[in-house]
Scaffold this active site. Sequence first.
Site, PDB file in Angstrom:
ATOM      1  N   PHE A 111       0.813  -1.223   0.000  1.00  0.00           N
ATOM      2  CA  PHE A 111       0.000   0.000   0.000  1.00  0.00           C
ATOM      3  C   PHE A 111       0.842   1.266   0.000  1.00  0.00           C
ATOM      4  O   PHE A 111       0.376   2.320  -0.420  1.00  0.00           O
ATOM      5  CB  PHE A 111      -0.950   0.007   1.216  1.00  0.00           C
ATOM      6  CG  PHE A 111      -0.296   0.471   2.497  1.00  0.00           C
ATOM      7  CD1 PHE A 111      -0.168   1.829   2.776  1.00  0.00           C
ATOM      8  CD2 PHE A 111       0.204  -0.435   3.423  1.00  0.00           C
ATOM      9  CE1 PHE A 111       0.452   2.266   3.945  1.00  0.00           C
ATOM     10  CE2 PHE A 111       0.821  -0.008   4.587  1.00  0.00           C
ATOM     11  CZ  PHE A 111       0.950   1.349   4.842  1.00  0.00           C
ATOM     12  N   SER A 128       5.350  -6.837   3.558  1.00  0.00           N
ATOM     13  CA  SER A 128       5.908  -7.125   4.880  1.00  0.00           C
ATOM     14  C   SER A 128       6.703  -8.433   4.842  1.00  0.00           C
ATOM     15  O   SER A 128       6.488  -9.289   3.971  1.00  0.00           O
ATOM     16  CB  SER A 128       4.775  -7.226   5.895  1.00  0.00           C
ATOM     17  OG  SER A 128       3.894  -8.253   5.509  1.00  0.00           O
ATOM     18  N   GLU A 130       8.885  -3.826  13.292  1.00  0.00           N
ATOM     19  CA  GLU A 130       8.701  -2.788  12.280  1.00  0.00           C
ATOM     20  C   GLU A 130       7.348  -2.137  12.568  1.00  0.00           C
ATOM     21  O   GLU A 130       6.303  -2.750  12.343  1.00  0.00           O
ATOM     22  CB  GLU A 130       8.694  -3.379  10.864  1.00  0.00           C
ATOM     23  CG  GLU A 130       8.541  -2.290   9.820  1.00  0.00           C
ATOM     24  CD  GLU A 130       8.354  -2.788   8.399  1.00  0.00           C
ATOM     25  OE1 GLU A 130       7.690  -3.822   8.191  1.00  0.00           O
ATOM     26  OE2 GLU A 130       8.867  -2.130   7.481  1.00  0.00           O
ATOM     27  N   GLU A 155      -4.919  -3.793  -1.987  1.00  0.00           N
ATOM     28  CA  GLU A 155      -6.360  -3.534  -1.979  1.00  0.00           C
ATOM     29  C   GLU A 155      -6.702  -2.275  -1.184  1.00  0.00           C
ATOM     30  O   GLU A 155      -7.837  -1.816  -1.204  1.00  0.00           O
ATOM     31  CB  GLU A 155      -7.123  -4.754  -1.440  1.00  0.00           C
ATOM     32  CG  GLU A 155      -6.854  -5.108   0.022  1.00  0.00           C
ATOM     33  CD  GLU A 155      -5.612  -5.981   0.227  1.00  0.00           C
ATOM     34  OE1 GLU A 155      -4.585  -5.749  -0.444  1.00  0.00           O
ATOM     35  OE2 GLU A 155      -5.660  -6.885   1.086  1.00  0.00           O
ATOM     36  N   LYS A 208      -0.931  -7.205  -9.235  1.00  0.00           N
ATOM     37  CA  LYS A 208      -1.914  -7.249  -8.132  1.00  0.00           C
ATOM     38  C   LYS A 208      -1.525  -6.159  -7.137  1.00  0.00           C
ATOM     39  O   LYS A 208      -0.623  -6.325  -6.328  1.00  0.00           O
ATOM     40  CB  LYS A 208      -1.872  -8.635  -7.465  1.00  0.00           C
ATOM     41  CG  LYS A 208      -3.139  -9.064  -6.811  1.00  0.00           C
ATOM     42  CD  LYS A 208      -3.555  -8.500  -5.511  1.00  0.00           C
ATOM     43  CE  LYS A 208      -2.702  -8.459  -4.313  1.00  0.00           C
ATOM     44  NZ  LYS A 208      -3.170  -7.395  -3.372  1.00  0.00           N
ATOM     45  N   CYS A 221       9.482   1.860   3.569  1.00  0.00           N
ATOM     46  CA  CYS A 221      10.404   0.787   3.955  1.00  0.00           C
ATOM     47  C   CYS A 221      11.804   1.328   4.163  1.00  0.00           C
ATOM     48  O   CYS A 221      12.651   0.659   4.720  1.00  0.00           O
ATOM     49  CB  CYS A 221      10.412  -0.299   2.896  1.00  0.00           C
ATOM     50  SG  CYS A 221      11.139   0.264   1.371  1.00  0.00           S
TER      51      CYS A 221
HETATM   52  P1  NAD Z   1       1.557  -6.506   3.177  1.00  0.00           P
HETATM   53  O1  NAD Z   1       2.587  -7.560   3.312  1.00  0.00           O
HETATM   54  O2  NAD Z   1       0.424  -6.499   4.142  1.00  0.00           O
HETATM   55  O3  NAD Z   1       0.898  -6.553   1.718  1.00  0.00           O
HETATM   56  C1  NAD Z   1       1.687  -6.604   0.550  1.00  0.00           C
HETATM   57  C2  NAD Z   1       0.897  -7.341  -0.528  1.00  0.00           C
HETATM   58  O4  NAD Z   1       0.631  -8.666  -0.086  1.00  0.00           O
HETATM   59  C3  NAD Z   1      -0.444  -6.701  -0.824  1.00  0.00           C
HETATM   60  O5  NAD Z   1      -0.653  -6.711  -2.212  1.00  0.00           O
HETATM   61  C4  NAD Z   1      -1.431  -7.582  -0.091  1.00  0.00           C
HETATM   62  O6  NAD Z   1      -2.689  -7.645  -0.712  1.00  0.00           O
HETATM   63  C5  NAD Z   1      -0.764  -8.937  -0.105  1.00  0.00           C
HETATM   64  N1  NAD Z   1      -1.101  -9.751   1.078  1.00  0.00           N
HETATM   65  C6  NAD Z   1      -1.427  -9.295   2.312  1.00  0.00           C
HETATM   66  N2  NAD Z   1      -1.656 -10.330   3.133  1.00  0.00           N
HETATM   67  C7  NAD Z   1      -1.457 -11.466   2.418  1.00  0.00           C
HETATM   68  C8  NAD Z   1      -1.530 -12.862   2.719  1.00  0.00           C
HETATM   69  N3  NAD Z   1      -1.854 -13.292   3.935  1.00  0.00           N
HETATM   70  N4  NAD Z   1      -1.242 -13.733   1.743  1.00  0.00           N
HETATM   71  C9  NAD Z   1      -0.898 -13.316   0.515  1.00  0.00           C
HETATM   72  N5  NAD Z   1      -0.815 -11.997   0.170  1.00  0.00           N
HETATM   73  C10 NAD Z   1      -1.084 -11.083   1.104  1.00  0.00           C
HETATM   74  O7  NAD Z   1       2.342  -5.103   3.202  1.00  0.00           O
HETATM   75  P2  NAD Z   1       1.718  -3.649   3.226  1.00  0.00           P
HETATM   76  O8  NAD Z   1       1.167  -3.392   4.584  1.00  0.00           O
HETATM   77  O9  NAD Z   1       0.859  -3.417   2.041  1.00  0.00           O
HETATM   78  O10 NAD Z   1       3.037  -2.775   3.001  1.00  0.00           O
HETATM   79  C11 NAD Z   1       3.899  -2.410   4.031  1.00  0.00           C
HETATM   80  C12 NAD Z   1       5.053  -3.371   4.156  1.00  0.00           C
HETATM   81  O11 NAD Z   1       5.771  -3.425   2.923  1.00  0.00           O
HETATM   82  C13 NAD Z   1       6.088  -2.944   5.193  1.00  0.00           C
HETATM   83  O12 NAD Z   1       6.517  -4.083   5.873  1.00  0.00           O
HETATM   84  C14 NAD Z   1       7.211  -2.348   4.350  1.00  0.00           C
HETATM   85  O13 NAD Z   1       8.489  -2.370   4.949  1.00  0.00           O
HETATM   86  C15 NAD Z   1       7.164  -3.232   3.159  1.00  0.00           C
HETATM   87  N6  NAD Z   1       7.784  -2.588   2.012  1.00  0.00           N
HETATM   88  C16 NAD Z   1       9.008  -3.047   1.644  1.00  0.00           C
HETATM   89  C17 NAD Z   1       9.656  -2.445   0.587  1.00  0.00           C
HETATM   90  C18 NAD Z   1      11.007  -2.924   0.155  1.00  0.00           C
HETATM   91  O14 NAD Z   1      11.431  -2.528  -0.907  1.00  0.00           O
HETATM   92  N7  NAD Z   1      11.690  -3.764   0.909  1.00  0.00           N
HETATM   93  C19 NAD Z   1       9.043  -1.386  -0.106  1.00  0.00           C
HETATM   94  C20 NAD Z   1       7.792  -0.961   0.298  1.00  0.00           C
HETATM   95  C21 NAD Z   1       7.162  -1.581   1.361  1.00  0.00           C
END
Ligand code: NAD
Length: 498
Positions: free
Chosen positions: A152, A229, A384, A179, A176, A284
């Site tokens: 997000f 994450s 985090e 959401e 994808k 991040c």
């Molecule tokens: P998230 O892990 O909740 O979601 C990321 C994606 O995974 C979304 O598209 C989501 O729909 C999907 N998802 C969520 N739960 C899932 C599940 N149980 N099974 C399969 N898919 C699932 O992360 P977020 O809250 O959207 O974003 C923030 C996180 O992203 C933070 O931890 C941040 O550090 C990380 N991030 C990392 C980088 C990097 O380059 N390392 C860059 C941006 C964000």
Amino acid sequence: MHDIVTIPHWIDGAPRDGAGGRFGPVYNPATGRQTARVALASRSEAEEAIATAKAAFPAWRDLSLAKRQQVLFSFRELLNARKRELAAIITAEHGKVLDDALGEVARGLEVVELATGFPHLLKGEYSENVSTGVDVYSLRQPLGVVGIISPFNFPAMVPLWFFPIALAAGNTVVLKPSEKDPSAALWLAELLAEAGLPSGVFNVLQGDKEAVDSLLEHPDIASVSFVGSTPIAKYVYERGTAAGKRVQALGGAKNHMLVLPDADLDLAADSAINAGFGSAGERCMAISVLVAVEPIADALVQKIRERMSRLRVGEGTRGCDMGPLITREHRDKVAGYLDVAASDGAAVVVDGRGVEVDGDPDGFWLGPTLIDHLPTSSPVYTDEIFGPVLGVVRVSSFEEGVQLINSGRYGNGTAVFTNDGGAARRFQREVEVGMIGINVPIPVPVAYFSFGGWKESLFGDVKAYGASGFGFFTREKAVTSRWLDPSHGGINLGFPQN
Ligand code: NAD
């Protein structure tokens, strides 16, 4: 619910209403109100998007490099001309302030610009006469249908880290998005179509875990690029690779900024503010821990505190410094860490819960928060948090600071502030982190380098964009060729030796 619009998928060059019957709410975090609902894909919708991308692949792969390049150039021009529209969409669904949203688009544009030069980056190598009359050369070919799953916090930039390179290399894409803020991806899909991208080459599959699992399992998805994450990154990596796919999965972070006693403390204080509270700490590469090498901690905390009192929190369209958090649940979770900090013996120097806001009181607000004397055993230090919470840990030496950074489970970004070149050089050599800033707090590499961390910040060994991106989205072939001249070589069962 009647006045709530539905955000659709984008399949085969057109919006597609969700047929699966499941929807997720989309909010404006600055007002706390639901503004839309997004379709959450079913397996059959995922299969349709993948089948569409598969059908579009041969023609896109076979299009000349010059014609693919023209589409990317047009896309670059359109995106640059209309970036404010996209920034407004980001602000409305994510909450980050407009300037920051524009910055996000600018970093994405950089990757598009890199991708427009792809013919150079896709060139193979050629060695003449490796054996008598034999030449060897290499080709880079696309993988097929590639999946991209984004978080997000950068609804435009993270997809833009991947899809321009994937498309340039001749792949077709199923994206994808998160959401929580799904409209940016849809807008980008429309713009690609306007730039002349053939239908079916780029598809947006809105959804949640069901859509992700469909991509991970489907045999026609050749690769998965994931950002999110750490627990989900690990899951995606393990499932995707078990299904035989190429996977790069970028995870979470806990980034430290080490301030040495000889540093310019005003620069360090400004940097801590920018990197700690920009985008409400939902980056991040945000700095969430300040490691102050004594005796400068008191002076540095004082400077940061003064600056924090001048920060304006409010709606992203009103010229404020910092916007809201993404959801009410996330805001409450982040705010909960302040009680944990107090009970773990830390000092909450600035408490963001009482912040004055230029905006709707129902927004998901939490002001900049500063926590001093943070024990490293506290979850406030180890987790985090992903919010505007900056912790301060005091150490007595450079070595202690580096050791602390290296003992963490993440290795995304870090920074050192110093005027001592030798100390900076030692830091860059010894610290176990993928992206390092020297007097630069958010060291996101430019597009022609690559982005990615170490340890639990990256699963798989291929970083995003830059030369690594082209490596990830192509398969190499080595061709050994001989064009017979009139003399025949005869039978020889061994390897040729000259
Ligand atoms: P998230 O892990 O909740 O979601 C990321 C994606 O995974 C979304 O598209 C989501 O729909 C999907 N998802 C969520 N739960 C899932 C599940 N149980 N099974 C399969 N898919 C699932 O992360 P977020 O809250 O959207 O974003 C923030 C996180 O992203 C933070 O931890 C941040 O550090 C990380 N991030 C990392 C980088 C990097 O380059 N390392 C860059 C941006 C964000």
